[in-house]
Design a protein around this motif. Structure first.
Motif, PDB file in Angstrom:
ATOM      1  N   UNK A 261      54.701  24.742  46.339  1.00  0.00           N
ATOM      2  CA  UNK A 261      56.074  24.951  46.816  1.00  0.00           C
ATOM      3  C   UNK A 261      56.837  23.637  46.847  1.00  0.00           C
ATOM      4  N   UNK A 262      56.197  22.576  47.337  1.00  0.00           N
ATOM      5  CA  UNK A 262      56.856  21.272  47.389  1.00  0.00           C
ATOM      6  C   UNK A 262      57.134  20.709  45.996  1.00  0.00           C
TER       7      UNK A 262
ATOM      8  N   UNK B 100      64.077  30.774  49.043  1.00  0.00           N
ATOM      9  CA  UNK B 100      62.659  31.127  49.020  1.00  0.00           C
ATOM     10  C   UNK B 100      61.774  30.039  49.618  1.00  0.00           C
ATOM     11  N   UNK B 101      62.218  28.783  49.538  1.00  0.00           N
ATOM     12  CA  UNK B 101      61.342  27.662  49.895  1.00  0.00           C
ATOM     13  C   UNK B 101      60.898  27.675  51.355  1.00  0.00           C
TER      14      UNK B 101
ATOM     15  N   UNK C   6      60.451  19.793  57.205  1.00  0.00           N
ATOM     16  CA  UNK C   6      61.034  18.472  56.999  1.00  0.00           C
ATOM     17  C   UNK C   6      60.524  17.837  55.718  1.00  0.00           C
ATOM     18  N   UNK C   7      59.224  17.976  55.472  1.00  0.00           N
ATOM     19  CA  UNK C   7      58.644  17.438  54.246  1.00  0.00           C
ATOM     20  C   UNK C   7      59.192  18.173  53.022  1.00  0.00           C
ATOM     21  N   UNK C   8      59.375  19.489  53.136  1.00  0.00           N
ATOM     22  CA  UNK C   8      59.921  20.247  52.015  1.00  0.00           C
ATOM     23  C   UNK C   8      61.362  19.834  51.720  1.00  0.00           C
ATOM     24  N   UNK C   9      62.153  19.633  52.770  1.00  0.00           N
ATOM     25  CA  UNK C   9      63.517  19.150  52.567  1.00  0.00           C
ATOM     26  C   UNK C   9      63.507  17.765  51.926  1.00  0.00           C
TER      27      UNK C   9
END
Length: 577
Positions: free
Chosen positions: A272-273, A383-384, A402-405
């Motif tokens: 995802x990331x 979706x993320x 936060x890490x995904x952003x």
């Protein structure tokens, strides 16, 4: 590391919570595109060299990248609403600093403070998970996630209008006003979540990650100015690699790390990331290309000769379409799952960029490109957070999002650097001015298409969920059925005191055989609790309440409904399958 409640909402939220949190996300995103209409004039406005003026943009990017995972973790520890308000307050202070100066260094300081507000996005998503019922959570998180693009798209025409008809400092006064309004609305409408992760803040981890990110992003954003093969650029990349590797080793040894790398390495989170980076790359390309194409004079033979305001209005549907895509995403995700909507979104993005290669000869064609890409990016962005939330424990929601952003921000940073280099290397020199060419625009669109293709490959590696996804219910009836099904895959019971009376708001934590939290909740007023399990196996049920000693009970789940009452007057008990 434990976490006080649950996968269920901890407090009934008013209907205004979602729009207020989404508004906060939009306000934060405005900071990213606020100065786009005056970029070319910044050297003159700040009385400095063009290479120095770019720090006004770079500083916001760097501080946002650093703040996003840190504020997410602080929110998990000390309260997401509290950290959201703090993020917005720092942004307001930064906007006022910038509004009151034309000095380069002071302006950079103000812009650095404004970047800290980027942490509001994962904090808002975390608050939604803690407060909203299941049937509303999917579309709410989709809207919050898309607010990055919505704010950026809507800010372009408004900022252009202000820049054309007022002093450019008015942009910052307007941003400060929006931030103050967002703080007031948050204080009035959004309740604090009682969910907390136990442990302390990983100061060394925060310093290590911040240093590594700055060393990595700095050469990306300044590589075109310094030279991609210069000693400075290569040296910073090398230093970033060393620092981030050492940081990772340290994080694996810390009990309560800033970022749980073991969780991050799970395929559902990892892919995802990686896909998020590619979506970030594709999103920023259209923001860089279309405004320039629209504003180039028709004398170039391909420019569309539009004013700054008209160009902003033609690109604004990118953000509007992303916003209106949120309810569509909720329906599609409820039926097919967020992995499907991520893949669908990236396919639409690829179609938009592919068609865009031949749709650059009229202003209305730019509008079509913006709408198609907005729909695709909206589905992908929506979706993320659902994929992340479905793959991490509740205690890591803020830090994981936060890490995904941050991954999206890295994507936009890479996009800015690469597309800037492409447009510069393919530009024509006209009277000492570098003018982008149609060839450069088309190469940029091809790069975006390639990034989406890589993102699609990453999305295909996402594992299928091994149980009903958390965000699949689309109605109250379906949500109640989903909850009932989940009760059959977990533990339930009551928390009792020495007299056999129920204990309300006792914290019940489920711990797996590796000593990791697998779930947590608070007991209801009648002492009852319900905890789902991720898989069959042995667990420890730990209960704690004010005025009572802690209790730890061993329990084995074999796939059926297990009733386990927890008596806080006893030192502990063993429950067998």
């Amino acid at each position: 590391m434990t976490h006080t409640p649950t996968d269920q909402p901890t407090r009934r939220a008013s209907g205004a919570v979602v729009p207020v949190l989404a508004f906060a996300g939009i306000v934060v995103a405005v900071m990213q595109t606020l100065l786009v209409p005056v970029i070319k004039d910044l050297p003159q406005l700040l009385d400095t060299e063009p290479s120095n003026a770019t720090w006004v943009l770079t500083s916001t990017l760097l501080s946002g990248a650093v703040a996003t995972p840190i504020m997410g973790r602080l929110g998990d520890l000390y309260g997401k609403r509290r950290m959201l308000i703090l993020s917005l307050a720092v942004m307001v202070v930064g906007a006022l600093v910038s509004a009151l100066t034309s000095d380069l260094l002071t302006m950079i300081a103000g812009r650095t403070l404004q970047g800290f507000a980027m942490g509001a996005i994962p904090l808002g998503i975390g608050l939604m998970r803690d407060m909203l019922p299941r049937e509303k959570l999917g579309s709410a998180m989709a809207l919050m996630s898309s607010s990055i693009g919505v704010g950026g798209g809507l800010a372009l025409p408004l900022a252009a209008l202000i820049a054309q008809h007022a002093d450019w400092h008015a942009l910052f006064y307007g941003a400060a006003g929006l931030g103050a309004l967002s703080i007031a609305l948050t204080l009035l409408v959004v309740p604090e979540s009682p969910a907390r992760a136990e442990g302390t803040f990983d100061v060394l981890g925060a310093l290590g990650l911040s240093t590594g990110l700055v060393l990595f992003l700095l050469p990306i954003t300044k590589g075109s100015d310094w030279g991609w093969t210069s000693g400075t650029t290569l040296g910073l990349f090398g230093a970033a690699a060393v620092v981030l590797v050492l940081w990772g080793v340290m994080e694996l040894r810390v009990k309560a790390p800033l970022v749980d790398l073991r969780t991050t390495a799970r395929p559902a989170v990892l892919f995802t990331n990686l896909a998020s980076i590619m979506v970030g790359v594709s999103f920023y390309v259209v923001s860089l290309v279309l405004p320039q194409l629209l504003q180039l004079p028709k004398a170039t033979g391909y420019g569309l000769g539009q004013s700054m305001v008209v160009a902003g209005l033609l690109v604004a549907p990118l953000g509007l379409t992303m916003m209106f895509t949120a309810p569509v995403y909720a329906r599609l995700s409820a039926k097919y799952g967020p992995k499907f909507t991520l893949i669908l979104g990236m396919l639409i993005i690829a179609i938009g960029y592919g068609a865009g290669l031949g749709l650059m000869s009229a202003a209305w064609q730019s509008l079509v490109i913006a709408v198609v890409l907005g729909a695709g990016i909206g589905l992908a962005y929506s979706s993320l957070p659902a994929l992340i939330v479905g793959a991490v424990p509740a205690s890591e929601t803020g830090a994981a999002n936060g890490l995904n952003t941050l991954m999206r921000s890295i994507g936009t940073s890479v996009s800015s650097a690469v597309i800037g280099m492409v447009l510069a290397n393919t530009a024509n020199n006209v009277g000492g001015v570098a003018v982008p060419t149609m060839h450069g625009f088309r190469v940029s669109f091809l790069i975006a298409t390639g990034a989406v293709a890589v993102g699609l490959l990453m999305a295909l590696f996402l594992p299928k969920p091994n149980r009903a996804p958390q965000l699949r219910a689309s109605s109250e009836e379906e949500a109640n059925l989903a909850r009932a099904e989940e009760v059959l895959r977990g533990f339930r019971g009551r928390v009792l005191d020495a007299a056999g009376a129920p204990v309300a708001r006792a914290k019940v934590t489920l711990i797996d055989r590796r000593g990791r939290q697998a779930g947590a909740t608070l007991s209801a007023d009648d002492g009852s609790y319900v905890l789902t399990v991720p898989a069959q196996g042995a667990y420890v049920l730990a209960a704690r309440a004010t005025g009572h000693g802690p209790l730890a009970s061993s329990a084995t789940h074999a796939g059926d409904d297990r009733a386990v009452d927890l008596d806080l007057s006893l030192p502990g008990e063993t429950v067998t399958a």
